[in-house]
Scaffold this motif. Structure first.
Motif, PDB file in Angstrom:
ATOM      1  N   HIS A 173       0.901  -1.123  -0.094  1.00 21.87           N
ATOM      2  CA  HIS A 173      -0.061  -0.016  -0.058  1.00 21.87           C
ATOM      3  C   HIS A 173       0.786   1.267   0.007  1.00 21.87           C
ATOM      4  CE1 HIS A 173      -3.876  -2.006   0.559  1.00 21.87           C
ATOM      5  NE2 HIS A 173      -3.233  -2.969   1.337  1.00 21.87           N
ATOM      6  N   ALA A 174       0.357   2.330  -0.829  1.00 25.46           N
ATOM      7  CA  ALA A 174       1.321   3.346  -0.801  1.00 25.46           C
ATOM      8  C   ALA A 174       1.475   4.124   0.402  1.00 25.46           C
ATOM      9  CB  ALA A 174       0.618   4.343  -1.966  1.00 25.46           C
ATOM     10  N   GLY A 175       0.613   4.199   1.151  1.00 26.82           N
ATOM     11  CA  GLY A 175       0.635   4.954   2.488  1.00 26.82           C
ATOM     12  C   GLY A 175       0.779   6.719   2.386  1.00 26.82           C
ATOM     13  N   PHE A 176       0.203   6.828   1.288  1.00 26.16           N
ATOM     14  CA  PHE A 176      -0.156   8.537   1.123  1.00 26.16           C
ATOM     15  C   PHE A 176      -1.236   9.230   2.018  1.00 26.16           C
ATOM     16  CE2 PHE A 176      -1.785  12.097  -1.508  1.00 26.16           C
ATOM     17  CZ  PHE A 176      -0.843  12.905  -1.241  1.00 26.16           C
ATOM     18  N   GLY A 196      -8.407   3.150   1.756  1.00 27.45           N
ATOM     19  CA  GLY A 196      -9.686   3.830   1.415  1.00 27.45           C
ATOM     20  C   GLY A 196      -9.820   5.104   0.831  1.00 27.45           C
ATOM     21  N   ARG A 197      -8.808   5.987   1.151  1.00 24.45           N
ATOM     22  CA  ARG A 197      -8.642   7.279   0.772  1.00 24.45           C
ATOM     23  C   ARG A 197      -7.348   7.889   0.021  1.00 24.45           C
ATOM     24  NH1 ARG A 197     -12.288  10.977   4.016  1.00 24.45           N
ATOM     25  NH2 ARG A 197     -13.506   9.390   5.122  1.00 24.45           N
ATOM     26  N   ASP A 198      -6.508   6.676  -0.116  1.00 21.61           N
ATOM     27  CA  ASP A 198      -5.155   6.827  -0.766  1.00 21.61           C
ATOM     28  C   ASP A 198      -5.094   6.939  -2.364  1.00 21.61           C
ATOM     29  OD1 ASP A 198      -2.407   6.776  -1.754  1.00 21.61           O
ATOM     30  OD2 ASP A 198      -2.083   5.530   0.235  1.00 21.61           O
ATOM     31  N   ILE A 199      -5.180   8.084  -2.770  1.00 27.74           N
ATOM     32  CA  ILE A 199      -5.125   8.415  -4.018  1.00 27.74           C
ATOM     33  C   ILE A 199      -4.075   7.831  -4.992  1.00 27.74           C
ATOM     34  CG2 ILE A 199      -6.870  10.459  -3.917  1.00 27.74           C
ATOM     35  CD1 ILE A 199      -4.259  11.947  -4.568  1.00 27.74           C
ATOM     36  N   VAL A 200      -2.905   7.807  -4.250  1.00 27.75           N
ATOM     37  CA  VAL A 200      -1.622   7.160  -5.030  1.00 27.75           C
ATOM     38  C   VAL A 200      -1.956   5.541  -5.086  1.00 27.75           C
ATOM     39  CG1 VAL A 200       0.811   6.696  -4.768  1.00 27.75           C
ATOM     40  CG2 VAL A 200      -0.260   8.981  -4.173  1.00 27.75           C
TER      41      VAL A 200
END
Length: 113
Positions: A21-24, A28-32
């Motif tokens: 997971h990108a971790g941006f 559920g809300r991570d656009i990256v």
């Protein structure tokens, strides 16, 4: 961080593996993470439903947040065009978000497929 391995054969994309997971932002809300997921899913749909690539193999392991899409090198220009488009798009996401997406290109030969 999302790690993406691009599998190349003679410089041509013949598969990819995306993991993590990108971790941006929170899940559920991570656009990256969403951008990478959409690109991988677009590749899958294009190869499977549009081109109907017979050698296509798709693996998914939700426990590891892993998706792998592999196909044999093809003379079909649609396969090359779709693969190169996704490759460039993933690299653009990684360049815009280097702390969230890491891309590694792996040259492989048919013996190691």
């Amino acid at each position: 961080m999302t790690s993406v391995r691009l599998f190349l054969e003679a410089g041509e994309l013949v598969g990819l593996e995306a993991q993590g997971h990108a971790g941006f932002a929170p899940r559920g809300r991570d656009i990256v993470c969403a951008a990478v997921s959409v690109l991988v899913q677009t590749l899958e749909l294009g190869m499977e439903d549009v081109i109907r690539e017979p050698s296509l193999r798709i693996q998914c392991d939700p426990r590891k947040a892993l998706r792998r899409v592999i196909w044999k090198r093809s003379d079909d220009p649609r396969v090359t065009a779709l693969g190169e488009t996704i490759r460039l798009a993933l690299k653009a996401v990684a360049e815009a978000h280097p702390k969230q997406v890491c891309i590694v290109e792996v040259e492989r030969d048919e013996a190691n497929s």
